[in-house]
Design a protein around this motif. Structure first.
Motif, short mmCIF file in Angstrom:
data_model
loop_
_atom_site.label_atom_id
_atom_site.label_comp_id
_atom_site.label_asym_id
_atom_site.label_seq_id
_atom_site.Cartn_x
_atom_site.Cartn_y
_atom_site.Cartn_z
N SER A 1 60.88 24.44 88.13
CA SER A 1 61.17 25.65 87.35
C SER A 1 60.02 25.99 86.41
O SER A 1 59.64 27.16 86.27
CB SER A 1 62.45 25.45 86.53
N THR B 1 66.54 32.45 80.57
CA THR B 1 66.53 32.19 82.01
C THR B 1 66.68 30.69 82.23
O THR B 1 66.06 29.90 81.50
CB THR B 1 65.23 32.70 82.64
N PRO B 2 67.44 30.27 83.23
CA PRO B 2 67.60 28.84 83.50
C PRO B 2 66.32 28.18 84.01
O PRO B 2 66.12 28.03 85.21
CB PRO B 2 68.73 28.77 84.53
N LYS C 1 70.16 24.20 83.46
CA LYS C 1 70.68 24.54 84.77
C LYS C 1 71.78 25.60 84.66
O LYS C 1 72.52 25.63 83.67
CB LYS C 1 71.24 23.30 85.46
N PRO C 2 71.89 26.49 85.65
CA PRO C 2 72.89 27.57 85.58
C PRO C 2 74.31 27.06 85.41
O PRO C 2 75.11 27.66 84.69
CB PRO C 2 72.72 28.30 86.91
N GLU C 3 74.64 25.93 86.06
CA GLU C 3 76.02 25.43 85.98
C GLU C 3 76.40 24.95 84.60
O GLU C 3 77.59 24.76 84.31
CB GLU C 3 76.23 24.32 87.00
N GLU D 1 78.58 31.95 83.80
CA GLU D 1 77.50 31.92 84.78
C GLU D 1 77.32 33.25 85.48
O GLU D 1 76.21 33.60 85.91
CB GLU D 1 77.79 30.83 85.83
N LEU E 1 74.53 35.76 84.50
CA LEU E 1 73.14 35.59 84.92
C LEU E 1 72.69 36.70 85.87
O LEU E 1 71.49 36.93 86.03
CB LEU E 1 72.97 34.23 85.61
N TYR F 1 66.27 35.58 86.79
CA TYR F 1 67.04 34.50 87.41
C TYR F 1 67.06 34.66 88.92
O TYR F 1 66.83 33.69 89.66
CB TYR F 1 68.46 34.49 86.86
N GLU G 1 65.34 32.11 91.51
CA GLU G 1 66.24 31.34 92.36
C GLU G 1 65.91 31.47 93.84
O GLU G 1 66.10 30.53 94.61
CB GLU G 1 67.68 31.76 92.10
N THR H 1 72.58 36.87 94.94
CA THR H 1 71.26 36.57 94.38
C THR H 1 70.17 37.32 95.13
O THR H 1 69.26 37.90 94.52
CB THR H 1 70.99 35.06 94.43
#
Length: 285
Positions: A98, A213-214, A218-220, A227, A230, A236, A240, A255
């Motif tokens: 990331s 931004t993750p 982490k997004p979770e 979530e 996002l 994001y 991703e 996404t």
């Protein structure tokens, strides 16, 4: 009655002239784009020269950036894994990938603002497609990204992570990144040439986007209820579609739709602005 007909005729001629001038601007912009890509060897040479000049006199050259990225990833990895109470083996590879990918996004946005102003001497002395300078910014940031990939390789090797064939699905995402990079340099390069105080604002916005931004989280960790928000963050989706395949994480259709939609919007806005501003960039730099 004859006066009314004359007035209508003049109005029609003005509209036709406006449409023709807009059509001419589109034609010149298309020619600029095509001519710029035909000079890709020149853009590649300029981008490579930028890297060499940036690290001139340095013993390790651009690998200083690699070392600093590796040190930051290692420090933040152990710190935030303890704060978030996450296993280092699951968090550090995520953070390394990331951080490297975000480094490219942040650099391309920041340097896009100076895409034309830093080439002021060339623009004023040589007639050259502006697209060449956009590709130049793209090339030097891709070279910097290639050096930082060493950080990802080392972290993945330490934790024995081997990406599967799904990693090749990141290639379409990288192509989208390249297209977006050209669009960003065209719009920000021209806009910041006209308004020089925009670049600090853009850098401040990117600093906020980094935390929103993750990248370090982490997004979770947001939970299922939060979530979904996002989807409002275009960074994001773009992050991703490249990060997910490498980490063997499935990418949802939403996404991809978000990434393609934001990229299409960026390209449309960039093209509309470049068509109108192209003839004035020389006077702005």
């Amino acid at each position: 009655m004859s006066t009314a007909l004359l007035s209508a005729s003049q109005s029609s001629n003005l509209d036709l002239h406006g449409r023709m001038s807009l059509g001419m601007r589109h034609s010149w912009a298309v020619l600029d784009l095509v001519s710029g890509f035909k000079l890709w060897r020149l853009a590649l040479t300029l981008g490579w020269l930028d890297i060499r000049l940036r690290y001139r006199g340095s013993m390790l050259g651009p690998f200083w950036l690699t070392i600093s990225t590796g040190v930051m990833v290692g420090s933040l990895g152990f710190l935030y894994s303890a704060l978030f109470k996450i296993d280092v083996a699951g968090y550090l590879p995520f953070l390394a990938l990331s951080q490297v990918l975000w480094g490219y996004l942040a650099a391309i946005v920041s340097e896009a603002c100076a895409a034309f102003t830093e080439s002021e001497a060339i623009i004023r002395s040589v007639r050259m497609p502006f697209t060449v300078f956009s590709i130049r910014v793209l090339v030097r940031n891709v070279i910097a990204l290639a050096h930082n990939i060493a950080v990802i390789v080392v972290v993945f090797a330490v934790f024995r992570i081997v990406p599967g064939w799904e990693a090749f699905l990141a290639l379409p995402g990288m192509l989208i990144w390249a297209i977006d990079s050209i669009a960003l340099t065209l719009i920000f390069g021209a806009f910041c040439a006209r308004f020089r105080d925009i670049q600090p604002i853009v850098n401040s916005v990117m600093q906020i986007a980094y935390f929103m931004t993750p990248v370090m989280w982490k997004p979770e960790q947001l939970g299922p209820a939060r979530e979904r928000f996002l989807a409002l963050n275009p960074f994001y989706d773009l992050l991703e579609i490249v990060r997910g395949p490498i980490l063997n994480s499935p990418i949802s259709h939403a996404t991809w739709v978000g990434a393609l939609g934001s990229s299409a919007l960026l390209c449309l806005v960039s093209w509309a602005f470049f068509v109108r501003a192209r003839g004035r960039i020389t006077f702005w730099v």
